[in-house]
Motif scaffolding. Structure first.
Motif, short mmCIF file in Angstrom:
data_model
loop_
_atom_site.label_atom_id
_atom_site.label_comp_id
_atom_site.label_asym_id
_atom_site.label_seq_id
_atom_site.Cartn_x
_atom_site.Cartn_y
_atom_site.Cartn_z
N TRP A 266 0.92 -1.20 0.08
CA TRP A 266 0.06 0.01 -0.01
C TRP A 266 0.81 1.21 -0.16
N PHE A 267 1.84 1.29 0.84
CA PHE A 267 2.65 2.30 1.19
C PHE A 267 3.24 2.66 -0.44
N THR A 268 4.09 1.50 -0.96
CA THR A 268 4.74 1.62 -2.31
C THR A 268 3.97 2.36 -3.30
N ALA A 269 2.80 1.67 -3.33
CA ALA A 269 1.91 2.14 -4.40
C ALA A 269 1.39 3.74 -4.26
N THR A 270 0.89 4.12 -2.89
CA THR A 270 0.79 5.41 -2.47
C THR A 270 1.74 6.40 -2.79
N VAL A 271 2.97 6.11 -2.61
CA VAL A 271 4.03 6.85 -2.63
C VAL A 271 4.15 7.40 -4.39
N ALA B 220 2.13 6.83 -6.60
CA ALA B 220 1.04 7.54 -7.17
C ALA B 220 1.12 9.15 -6.94
N ILE B 221 1.45 9.52 -5.66
CA ILE B 221 1.69 10.72 -5.38
C ILE B 221 2.79 11.25 -6.31
N ALA C 229 9.29 10.02 1.40
CA ALA C 229 8.43 9.14 1.71
C ALA C 229 9.39 7.81 2.16
N LEU D 284 3.80 8.47 9.73
CA LEU D 284 3.11 8.96 8.82
C LEU D 284 3.06 10.50 8.95
N ASN E 154 5.99 11.83 7.39
CA ASN E 154 6.02 11.50 5.79
C ASN E 154 5.12 12.79 5.22
#
Lengths: 874, 58
Positions: free
Chosen positions: A436-441, A443-444, A473, A822, A825
């Motif tokens: 999740w973390f990687t995907a979100t990062v 994406a942002i 991140a 978080l 971050n």
């Protein structure tokens, strides 16, 4: 040890135990027994009395009689070669495991071994691992002699079968981590120094110099990337190749973004780069790894049957008996197994009769009677006189080990089939958050850079923002939360007597919703029995006679009776007060504990030779006495009058008739020993294993949050007593074979329950392994317990519910620290997305977040421990 | 300001020396056991010398 009523206030100068009637005195120092006095004399002769100055009463009481010949196996060169670390022309180095090491004095004495034993050059203790590394000259002293010296002073080395095939060096990976940490720290500090001009931009430093500094920083950062950080990169790459994302993936992303961007900036002169954050990041990550590793220095968790078996056994070769390594046993070998020794191989009994304690293997607490010609199975312990057997299989082919291996295979197979992800891959909490973390990062990063690309056609800015997002991140805090919380939690748990294997196990523990208990040795305390006597009152001389009978007997029940002899006396004579036994003691306190080997060669001889003159009645008594034991059934002592003790069937066989009321036979739930004088049965002794202290309340407290069940290999004689302790929907299953236990656990898991299994014997091994979390309960940490996720000291059983709740809280702490990281971050993201992430800001944010997480997790776990009544310090 | 180069050069060399010493210490096994040395610290070395000195003073 049962305390005696007539207690002098003095304690033993050597070991600290109270001095009873066996007190020995020397130079106005008191010792609880002559054993302790002998060790004191030994140390005094060799000028080693500093031993007593460094710690209070550091001595170790020698509970067991020294069985000569115990270390004979070390005369075998082949065995010695497999045990030693290395050998050169004049010296040999060997490392021995000595669980008795517990204090400063121990370390001092063992490192001064050379003063006691000539030929020993030097010895070095590893306190955490409880090991002693000895360098000695083989032509001046033998390994066997060294082992004997160690045992004499109370520090017996434990040599296990698994020591024979130990290979590899556990020191290597640890050294590598230190080196990586050193390089990263060195680079971190120096790059930071070189970055000062960048932090203090107002000073107007010469741009040439800045360029040189930048180059130097790159030079310093290269080994960090290639050496210190390489493990993360490799791990991330292999995770991606396997189409998974673990925590190392975002870490690797961050590392590469940091380094790549910095490289570009410095070489093209567009900026100063972020190499200080880069080195700092890797340094902190490695620090977290080191903290995590520190907590696992102590115990060996991968115990299997090879840790349970003895290393040597007596083999008959012609007329002689030779101690040989268990590995060398072949089919057809004739072996002699003595009292309380473990049978190492499946075999056939050659002696007429044997009494075997299979409690560790099957959970059955009463010894089993075996006749000549019947099969004996490896893992059983001889509970009677020594026996001769003929081996039918080799050590690793015995039914026990095959059962074990089958368990392992079967279990893994089932896991894969039912798709049970719990055990199949050991996931760390942080690993699960990573995708999740990687995907979100990402994406942002894409969104932000995309926005800037549209808003401002200069691609430089977009790239700037993209990499900035990746940099900020960086899951530094995320990566540290787990190790620090778990590290602290594991330490606290260790201080409270439970040693957990690793952090994955701890996480599974917090998700448990069902608990399954074993009975024998787990809920009941094998060293604590309650004695009851029903029958005719006995006279003092009759009690003396029975005392003598039980003293001669090798049956484990005799030991329990002797340990509780005071109670027997009071009940039998209906008098309160002290019963002074033949040798002046008031009870055989040293007989408590079924596992202590009270047998000596002397006792064995007196048993074989039925017409021995020895008598415990009176030192001056000249009456001839005759003693005969019928293994597993009973014993007879003739001293003018005939005294018999044993099972009811045995006494009736001998022609004795009932002499007292036995109306409550059907309600007995314990082991019985009937007593007879001449031809009348005069009374009955009942022995019951007591429940552990606090067992009932633990079950009660746990049953409010968890489902609880009982599985035991023992019979249901105590069912009535146990039933009310459990809630009505709990399953109580008796006479369970190891396979049945395993099936029960699997059944629970299939219903979606998360199971914790707590047991102590080999018969629980399969079930413990199959459970989501397996706990091995043990009286002595150093002795064998089946492979499990945690080893628990029996004395802390009553804290089980506190421990489980504490682990649940630890997981909460981790989530909270994730939340805190978080926040950091997000703060950093604000800067990154707006293109304002300067190296200074990055350099502040990273260490700040890491340090605050470290402090927070440490404090939080300690506070949680306190609130759950667990001790924080040792 | 050119002296800076010299100074940086010196400090880096010294730091490198320490790093080298650290790595040597790790390799020679000094970091393998971090718990026992803290106990060993409490021992008196040459206790016999101590006793001799006391006797001389009497």
């Amino acid at each position: 040890m049962k305390a005696t009523n007539v207690e002098e206030k003095t304690t033993c100068y050597h070991c600290g135990d109270p001095c009873g009637e066996h007190t020995a005195v020397l130079d106005d120092k008191h010792f609880c027994c002559s054993g302790c006095k002998i060790v004191f004399e030994l140390l005094q002769e060799n000028n080693l009395c500093t031993y007593y100055e460094l710690d209070d009463q550091p001595g170790i009481k020698l509970e067991e009689m020294f069985i000569s010949g115990k270390f004979d196996i070390l005369e075998d060169d082949e065995v010695v070669n497999r045990l030693i670390d290395f050998r050169d022309e004049y010296t040999v180095q060997v490392t021995l495991s000595i669980p008795a090491i517990h204090c400063t004095s121990c370390v001092w004495l063992l490192e001064n071994l050379h003063k006691l034993a000539d030929g020993v050059l030097q010895s070095r203790v590893h306190f955490m691992r409880k090991e002693l590394s000895i360098t000695y000259r083989p032509n001046e002293i033998s390994l066997k002699k060294i082992a004997e010296w160690l045992t004499k002073t109370g520090y017996e080395p434990i040599i296990q079968l698994s020591d024979l095939d130990e290979q590899g060096n556990t020191a290597k990976p640890q050294r590598r981590l230190w080196q990586q940490l050193g390089v990263a720290g060195f680079a971190f500090g120096n790059i930071m120094l070189l970055s000062f001009p960048e932090y203090l931009t107002g000073l107007g430093i010469d741009p040439n110099m800045q360029f040189v500094f930048g180059l130097l920083s790159i030079l310093l950062a290269l080994p960090v990337l290639l050496y210190s950080g390489s493990d993360y990169l490799r791990s991330a790459w292999s995770a991606i190749q396997n189409r998974g994302i673990n925590l190392d993936v975002p870490i690797a992303l961050g590392i590469m973004a940091l380094f790549g961007r910095s490289l570009y900036e410095i070489l093209s002169g567009t900026g100063a780069g972020y190499l200080d954050s880069f080195a700092g990041f890797i340094f902190l990550l490695l620090l977290g790894k080191m903290v995590q590793r520190k907590t696992f220095e102590h115990l060996r968790f991968d115990r299997d049957y090879r840790s349970y078996f003895p290393i040597s056994v007596l083999r008959k070769e012609g007329e002689q008996e030779k101690a040989v390594s268990v590995d060398s046993i072949k089919e057809g070998d004739l072996l002699r197994i003595r009292n309380s020794e473990v049978i190492p191989v499946d075999s056939i009994l050659l002696t007429g009769h044997a009494n075997i304690d299979y409690s560790f293997v099957t959970g059955e607490s009463d010894p089993v009677s075996i006749e000549e010609g019947e099969m004996l199975y490896a893992g059983g312990r001889v509970a009677g006189p020594s026996i001769e057997i003929s081996a039918t299989k080799k050590v690793n082919n015995s039914r026990l080990t095959e059962l074990w291996n089958k368990k392992m295979d079967q279990e893994e197979h089932t896991d894969a089939k039912s798709g049970d992800a719990q055990k199949a891959y050991m996931s760390d909490l942080a690993d699960r958050v990573s995708p999740w973390f990687t995907a979100t990062v990402i994406a942002i990063a894409l969104l932000a850079s995309g926005y800037w690309l549209l808003a401002n056609p200069d691609p430089g800015l977009a790239a700037n923002v993209f990499t900035a997002v990746l940099i900020v991140a960086c899951p530094c805090a995320l990566a540290l939360s787990g190790p620090f919380t778990f590290g602290n939690a594991l330490n606290i748990l260790s201080n409270n007597g439970i040693f957990v294997k690793n952090t994955g196990a701890l996480e599974r523990l917090s998700q448990i919703n069902t608990i399954v208990f074993d009975k024998t040795g787990t809920l009941t305390n094998q060293n604590d029995t309650q004695l009851e006597y029903k029958g005719e009152p006995l006279a003092r001389f009759q009690l003396s006679a029975f005392e003598s009978l039980f003293k001669h007997s090798l049956h484990p029940l005799s030991r329990s009776i002797l340990a509780n002899f005071n109670t027997f006396h009071n009940l039998a004579t209906q008098k309160k007060g002290e019963f002074v036994l033949a040798n002046g003691a008031s009870s055989y306190s040293k007989y408590s504990g079924i596992s202590s080997a009270q047998t000596t060669e002397w006792q064995e001889f007196s048993n074989d030779d039925a017409k021995k003159n020895s008598s415990g009645l009176d030192e001056n008594n000249t009456t001839d006495t005759e003693y005969q034991e019928y293994a597993g059934r009973g014993a007879v002592l003739k001293a003018g009058v005939t005294y018999t003790a044993g099972s009811l069937a045995f006494l009736q066989e001998k022609g004795l008739k009932m002499g007292f009321q036995v109306d409550d036979r059907s309600t007995t739930d314990g082991s019985e020993v009937f007593l007879g004088i001449n031809d009348t049965i005069v009374g009955r002794l009942t022995l019951q294993q007591q429940l552990r202290d606090g067992a009932a309340s633990v079950i009660e407290k746990l049953s409010s949050t968890f489902g609880v069940h009982l599985l035991t290999g023992d019979n249901d004689s105590r069912a009535r007593f146990l039933r009310p302790m459990f809630p009505s929907d709990s399953a109580l299953k008796f006479r369970q074979s190891p396979e049945q236990k395993l099936t029960f656990i699997q059944h629970l898991k299939q219903k979606g329950r998360r199971v914790l299994m707590i047991g102590d014997g080999l018969n629980d091994a399969g079930a413990i392994h199959a459970a989501d979390f397996g706990v091995s309960l043990t009286e002595k940490i150093s002795s064998f317990s089946p492979a499990c996720d945690a080893i628990m000291e029996a004395s802390v059983f009553s804290k089980l519910d506190n421990i489980i709740h504490f682990c649940r809280s630890s997981i909460t702490i981790i989530w909270v620290s994730f939340a805190i990281s978080l926040i950091y971050n997000l703060t950093g993201l604000v800067f990154a997305v707006t293109g304002q992430l300067t190296p200074l800001i990055a350099a502040i944010l990273m260490p700040l977040s890491s340090v605050s997480i470290m402090i927070f997790t440490t404090l939080a776990t300690k506070l949680t421990a306190k609130s759950h009544n667990l001790s924080v310090w040792k | 300001m050119e002296v800076m180069y010299l100074l940086i050069g010196f400090s880096l060399s010294v730091a490198l020396l320490f790093l080298g010493l650290f790595i040597w210490a790790v390799r020679s096994g000094q970091f393998d056991d971090s718990s026992t040395p803290s106990i060993r610290m409490l021992f008196d070395s040459n206790k016999n010398n101590h006793n001799n000195k006391n006797e001389n003073k009497r």
